[in-house]
Design a protein around this motif. Structure first.
Motif, PDB file in Angstrom:
ATOM      1  N   ARG A   1      52.488  36.371  38.955  1.00 17.64           N
ATOM      2  CA  ARG A   1      51.200  35.878  39.438  1.00 17.64           C
ATOM      3  C   ARG A   1      50.050  36.865  39.165  1.00 17.64           C
ATOM      4  O   ARG A   1      48.951  36.462  38.799  1.00 17.64           O
ATOM      5  CB  ARG A   1      51.326  35.599  40.930  1.00 17.64           C
ATOM      6  CG  ARG A   1      50.165  34.887  41.499  1.00 17.64           C
ATOM      7  CD  ARG A   1      50.446  34.483  42.910  1.00 17.64           C
ATOM      8  NE  ARG A   1      49.236  33.947  43.471  1.00 17.64           N
ATOM      9  CZ  ARG A   1      49.098  33.616  44.703  1.00 17.64           C
ATOM     10  NH1 ARG A   1      50.098  33.751  45.545  1.00 17.64           N
ATOM     11  NH2 ARG A   1      47.963  33.143  45.136  1.00 17.64           N
ATOM     12  N   ARG A   2      50.305  38.132  39.344  1.00 20.31           N
ATOM     13  CA  ARG A   2      49.266  39.145  39.122  1.00 20.31           C
ATOM     14  C   ARG A   2      48.805  39.143  37.664  1.00 20.31           C
ATOM     15  O   ARG A   2      47.612  39.208  37.375  1.00 20.31           O
ATOM     16  CB  ARG A   2      49.808  40.503  39.528  1.00 20.31           C
ATOM     17  CG  ARG A   2      48.785  41.599  39.418  1.00 20.31           C
ATOM     18  CD  ARG A   2      49.341  42.891  39.950  1.00 20.31           C
ATOM     19  NE  ARG A   2      48.361  43.943  39.749  1.00 20.31           N
ATOM     20  CZ  ARG A   2      48.627  45.202  39.858  1.00 20.31           C
ATOM     21  NH1 ARG A   2      49.827  45.607  40.216  1.00 20.31           N
ATOM     22  NH2 ARG A   2      47.701  46.099  39.642  1.00 20.31           N
TER      23      ARG A   2
ATOM     24  N   LYS B   1      46.670  36.084  36.984  1.00 24.38           N
ATOM     25  CA  LYS B   1      45.308  36.246  37.517  1.00 24.38           C
ATOM     26  C   LYS B   1      44.447  37.089  36.578  1.00 24.38           C
ATOM     27  O   LYS B   1      43.282  36.777  36.336  1.00 24.38           O
ATOM     28  CB  LYS B   1      45.350  36.900  38.904  1.00 24.38           C
ATOM     29  CG  LYS B   1      45.697  35.971  40.014  1.00 24.38           C
ATOM     30  CD  LYS B   1      45.816  36.767  41.297  1.00 24.38           C
ATOM     31  CE  LYS B   1      44.990  36.179  42.371  1.00 24.38           C
ATOM     32  NZ  LYS B   1      45.138  36.896  43.642  1.00 24.38           N
TER      33      LYS B   1
ATOM     34  N   LYS C   1      41.108  35.798  34.577  1.00 22.50           N
ATOM     35  CA  LYS C   1      39.819  36.482  34.711  1.00 22.50           C
ATOM     36  C   LYS C   1      39.264  36.861  33.339  1.00 22.50           C
ATOM     37  O   LYS C   1      38.086  36.659  33.050  1.00 22.50           O
ATOM     38  CB  LYS C   1      39.985  37.731  35.582  1.00 22.50           C
ATOM     39  CG  LYS C   1      38.703  38.488  35.800  1.00 22.50           C
ATOM     40  CD  LYS C   1      38.928  39.681  36.705  1.00 22.50           C
ATOM     41  CE  LYS C   1      37.639  40.433  36.902  1.00 22.50           C
ATOM     42  NZ  LYS C   1      37.773  41.553  37.819  1.00 22.50           N
TER      43      LYS C   1
ATOM     44  N   ASP D   1      39.419  31.100  37.945  1.00 24.09           N
ATOM     45  CA  ASP D   1      39.557  32.489  38.386  1.00 24.09           C
ATOM     46  C   ASP D   1      39.457  32.552  39.916  1.00 24.09           C
ATOM     47  O   ASP D   1      39.311  31.521  40.580  1.00 24.09           O
ATOM     48  CB  ASP D   1      38.542  33.406  37.688  1.00 24.09           C
ATOM     49  CG  ASP D   1      37.085  33.133  38.061  1.00 24.09           C
ATOM     50  OD1 ASP D   1      36.808  32.382  39.017  1.00 24.09           O
ATOM     51  OD2 ASP D   1      36.206  33.694  37.382  1.00 24.09           O
ATOM     52  N   THR D   2      39.512  33.728  40.470  1.00 28.35           N
ATOM     53  CA  THR D   2      39.518  33.864  41.930  1.00 28.35           C
ATOM     54  C   THR D   2      38.204  33.400  42.566  1.00 28.35           C
ATOM     55  O   THR D   2      38.174  33.107  43.755  1.00 28.35           O
ATOM     56  CB  THR D   2      39.817  35.321  42.356  1.00 28.35           C
ATOM     57  OG1 THR D   2      38.872  36.184  41.729  1.00 28.35           O
ATOM     58  CG2 THR D   2      41.224  35.725  41.970  1.00 28.35           C
ATOM     59  N   ASP D   3      37.142  33.305  41.781  1.00 30.44           N
ATOM     60  CA  ASP D   3      35.868  32.791  42.292  1.00 30.44           C
ATOM     61  C   ASP D   3      35.780  31.271  42.193  1.00 30.44           C
ATOM     62  O   ASP D   3      34.825  30.678  42.684  1.00 30.44           O
ATOM     63  CB  ASP D   3      34.692  33.403  41.520  1.00 30.44           C
ATOM     64  CG  ASP D   3      34.553  34.890  41.759  1.00 30.44           C
ATOM     65  OD1 ASP D   3      34.840  35.342  42.884  1.00 30.44           O
ATOM     66  OD2 ASP D   3      34.161  35.601  40.815  1.00 30.44           O
TER      67      ASP D   3
END
Length: 138
Positions: free
Chosen positions: A3-4, A7, A11, A39-41
């Motif tokens: 998962r890391r 991500k 990004k 992405d995380t946003d």
């Protein structure tokens, strides 16, 4: 893929799409970046490309499986790729999205916002309006 790592790839893919770095987009897709993942946003790579008018990058992402109507989120990145391209009058990018199945009548904000045609008309971007109308936008 863990998962890391995914991500990080996502990004980097969003950034590459935003800046029209075709080689980087291709390399990240080959490395396993998911063209449809936000992405995380909450920003999707396709939205990032379309808001910049990067039709070639949009074609790359769509060809790799990015969904043409997926909404993006995050501050300043809300909406659909087609609304983003139409808003700024990026006619080639609008054509690319339509050619890959984007819905010309899809309202952004989960169905409560403006349509691509409304964005293009407000622009004003007459060439983009004509392309959307030719695709059946109402």
């Amino acid at each position: 893929m863990n998962r890391r790592r995914q991500k990080k790839l996502t990004k980097r893919l969003v950034a590459a799409a935003m800046f029209g770095e075709g080689r980087d987009v291709d390399a990240l897709l080959r490395a396993g970046a998911d063209p449809g993942k936000a992405d995380t946003d909450g920003r999707t790579p396709l939205y990032a490309a379309c808001v910049q008018g990067a039709a070639d990058t949009a074609r790359r992402l769509l060809g790799a499986g990015a969904p043409p109507d997926a909404e993006s989120g995050g501050l300043g990145s809300e909406g659909t790729p087609l609304c983003a391209a139409a808003c700024w009058g990026y006619t080639e990018t609008v054509r690319t999205l339509l050619d890959h199945g984007a819905d010309p009548d899809l309202r952004e904000d989960h169905g409560t916002g403006l349509t691509p045609l409304e964005w293009a008309t407000a622009g004003p971007h007459p060439e983009t309006v004509a392309v959307l109308r030719a695709a059946g936008a109402r």
